[in-house]
Design an enzyme around this catalytic site. Sequence first.
Site, PDB file in Angstrom:
ATOM      1  N   CYS A 297       1.882  56.127 -15.159  1.00 40.29           N
ATOM      2  CA  CYS A 297       1.913  55.848 -13.707  1.00 40.29           C
ATOM      3  C   CYS A 297       0.737  56.495 -12.989  1.00 40.29           C
ATOM      4  CB  CYS A 297       3.237  56.286 -13.108  1.00 40.29           C
ATOM      5  SG  CYS A 297       3.639  57.989 -13.420  1.00 40.29           S
TER       6      CYS A 297
ATOM      7  N   GLU B 237      10.261  57.771  -8.542  1.00 39.92           N
ATOM      8  CA  GLU B 237       8.913  57.987  -9.093  1.00 39.92           C
ATOM      9  C   GLU B 237       8.420  56.611  -9.510  1.00 39.92           C
ATOM     10  OE1 GLU B 237       5.921  58.288 -10.792  1.00 39.92           O
ATOM     11  OE2 GLU B 237       6.872  59.119 -12.593  1.00 39.92           O
TER      12      GLU B 237
HETATM   13  P1  NAD Z   1      10.346  46.364 -15.520  1.00 38.30           P
HETATM   14  O1  NAD Z   1      10.215  46.429 -14.038  1.00 38.30           O
HETATM   15  O2  NAD Z   1      11.180  45.294 -16.142  1.00 38.30           O
HETATM   16  O3  NAD Z   1      10.947  47.756 -16.087  1.00 38.30           O
HETATM   17  C1  NAD Z   1      10.396  49.006 -15.790  1.00 38.30           C
HETATM   18  C2  NAD Z   1      11.479  50.045 -15.966  1.00 38.30           C
HETATM   19  O4  NAD Z   1      12.467  49.861 -14.973  1.00 38.30           O
HETATM   20  C3  NAD Z   1      12.203  49.889 -17.298  1.00 38.30           C
HETATM   21  O5  NAD Z   1      12.487  51.174 -17.788  1.00 38.30           O
HETATM   22  C4  NAD Z   1      13.470  49.157 -16.947  1.00 38.30           C
HETATM   23  O6  NAD Z   1      14.528  49.517 -17.805  1.00 38.30           O
HETATM   24  C5  NAD Z   1      13.736  49.633 -15.559  1.00 38.30           C
HETATM   25  N1  NAD Z   1      14.432  48.659 -14.732  1.00 38.30           N
HETATM   26  C6  NAD Z   1      14.056  47.396 -14.466  1.00 38.30           C
HETATM   27  N2  NAD Z   1      14.939  46.812 -13.642  1.00 38.30           N
HETATM   28  C7  NAD Z   1      15.910  47.734 -13.387  1.00 38.30           C
HETATM   29  C8  NAD Z   1      17.081  47.752 -12.599  1.00 38.30           C
HETATM   30  N3  NAD Z   1      17.454  46.686 -11.874  1.00 38.30           N
HETATM   31  N4  NAD Z   1      17.830  48.869 -12.590  1.00 38.30           N
HETATM   32  C9  NAD Z   1      17.461  49.965 -13.294  1.00 38.30           C
HETATM   33  N5  NAD Z   1      16.362  50.016 -14.045  1.00 38.30           N
HETATM   34  C10 NAD Z   1      15.581  48.923 -14.081  1.00 38.30           C
HETATM   35  O7  NAD Z   1       8.895  46.310 -16.065  1.00 38.30           O
HETATM   36  P2  NAD Z   1       8.285  46.546 -17.495  1.00 38.30           P
HETATM   37  O8  NAD Z   1       7.662  45.280 -17.926  1.00 38.30           O
HETATM   38  O9  NAD Z   1       9.215  47.229 -18.422  1.00 38.30           O
HETATM   39  O10 NAD Z   1       7.173  47.579 -17.064  1.00 38.30           O
HETATM   40  C11 NAD Z   1       6.154  47.140 -16.196  1.00 38.30           C
HETATM   41  C12 NAD Z   1       6.112  47.821 -14.878  1.00 38.30           C
HETATM   42  O11 NAD Z   1       7.037  48.867 -14.742  1.00 38.30           O
HETATM   43  C13 NAD Z   1       4.748  48.442 -14.748  1.00 38.30           C
HETATM   44  O12 NAD Z   1       3.890  47.596 -14.072  1.00 38.30           O
HETATM   45  C14 NAD Z   1       4.975  49.702 -13.997  1.00 38.30           C
HETATM   46  O13 NAD Z   1       4.731  49.516 -12.622  1.00 38.30           O
HETATM   47  C15 NAD Z   1       6.433  49.998 -14.136  1.00 38.30           C
HETATM   48  N6  NAD Z   1       6.677  51.213 -14.945  1.00 38.30           N
HETATM   49  C16 NAD Z   1       6.400  52.377 -14.349  1.00 38.30           C
HETATM   50  C17 NAD Z   1       6.609  53.545 -15.054  1.00 38.30           C
HETATM   51  C18 NAD Z   1       6.277  54.869 -14.427  1.00 38.30           C
HETATM   52  O14 NAD Z   1       6.043  55.813 -15.144  1.00 38.30           O
HETATM   53  N7  NAD Z   1       6.296  54.968 -13.095  1.00 38.30           N
HETATM   54  C19 NAD Z   1       7.088  53.490 -16.354  1.00 38.30           C
HETATM   55  C20 NAD Z   1       7.369  52.252 -16.927  1.00 38.30           C
HETATM   56  C21 NAD Z   1       7.168  51.101 -16.205  1.00 38.30           C
END
Ligand code: NAD
Length: 477
Positions: free
Chosen positions: A283, A249
């Site tokens: 999202c 997702e």
């Molecule tokens: P990020 O990419 O660092 O993290 C987003 C999420 O992914 C966090 O929960 C993080 O713990 C997880 N994550 C990151 N790298 C991972 C890995 N290698 N393995 C497993 N989990 C991992 O970004 P952020 O600054 O926390 O959030 C920004 C971006 O993340 C947003 O632009 C958005 O696109 C996305 N996001 C999407 C949702 C959603 O509901 N689809 C929710 C939160 C963040």
Amino acid sequence: MYSNSQFYINGQWQNALNGATLPVINPATEEEIGTLPKADSADLDLAVEAADKGFATWKKTSAYDRSRIMRKAAQLLRDRADHIAPIMTMEQGKPVGEARMEALACADVIDWFAEESRRTYGRIIPGRADRIRQLVIREPVGIVAAFSPWNFPINQSVRKISAALAAGCSIIVKGPEETPRSCAMLVECFADAGVPAGVVNLVFGVPAQISEYLITHPKIAKISFTGSTAVGKQLAALAGLHMKRATMELGGHAPVIICDDADIPRAAQIMAASKFRNAGQVCVSPTRFLVQDKVFSQFRDLFIDHGKAIKVGNGLEDGVTMGPLAHARRMDAMNDLVADARQSGADVALGGNRKGNKGYFFEPTIMTNVPKSARIMNEEPFGPIAILNPFTKIDEAITEANRLPYGLAAYAFTSSEKTATTLSDQVEAGMLTINHLGLALPEVPFGGIKDSGYGTEGGADALEPYLISKYVTHMSV
Ligand code: NAD
């Protein structure tokens, strides 16, 4: 009132074996309010061992009993919503009323999956000869590893936990490090409802380390991830390499098509509430508003009025309708996207700046006439920014709606049945809501297409990836 978080492994709340912790920051004050444990491979070994034991127990637990225990967890979550809400606000930022609504909505999700768990029917296929019985038996796939983010600390985890439990799987959740306590309080509801030890496990740590460990672990059968497209692609690739099922997702960049025959005041009111909910960190947040020429200025002015009426502040305070961004990274992202759009020639009709100098507050922001070359026209803002651009013919709006590789949610407002049907047929999205807000109910699909991922986390289909179909053919002798 805010307490430190712990892992939940094998029915026990515990700290990291080596005592390592990470801080939890209140995004409204930038103060450290607590800690959470940080897992290394020794903690994860324990979690997998526990989940293996939990799976052996839970797969033999009848669907009737699984359903009964899950319903009890749902009731506990309802009973505790008032207690959980301010804690969620302290760590995530959203207004306390929104946090309470999230907890209550999640109780409905658990109930719905509890009901579905009693309907994981198999089937009998007619044999080609006498005395042959051909059976399809639905069985749980095994141990699930779930990765859930911080924007909806309970809702993102509850969909994964509930689907896994309904199917008879055990699960290890890597909870959101930014918002651990509300996720832990959800797990507490399952524990207190009587879910046996090892069936639900909760860990935190460095996301990339945990996903690398769990996805490649031979005991893990399925993964479910909610987060950005960039990370989702990496995890999906790893899952593919190790032959693991995956539900993804991911990000979106939702188009909103406002036609000149729509009820414009209603559309502006519904969309402003939706855009600025959770400070746009959703999202399915509406992002690219495509407004037909004739009603462009009317919609823009009404939308701006709604944006001005948003009260930004600490979500614990009365009357606040939009809290801070959840962490400093989002603040930097908003500043960069607005600066880039300005440079590309966009007009900032409202907001565009950080609010104050303490806490990650950002103004509700509305930009008009944003060129396609601007980053924000192509990258998910995941923040309180709306882009308004005009269109003339519906075909143009559909082409723009489908231009990006994303395909999660889409919105439209029109009083024409013909236009609504055209949009239903031609908009490339996993979810399209026309003339109202109808997304994310437990009983309807929730998921994307294209780079927004695959699989659904809602509706009857959500259980499928957690089940295998075992075929048994039996000749009676
Ligand atoms: P990020 O990419 O660092 O993290 C987003 C999420 O992914 C966090 O929960 C993080 O713990 C997880 N994550 C990151 N790298 C991972 C890995 N290698 N393995 C497993 N989990 C991992 O970004 P952020 O600054 O926390 O959030 C920004 C971006 O993340 C947003 O632009 C958005 O696109 C996305 N996001 C999407 C949702 C959603 O509901 N689809 C929710 C939160 C963040």
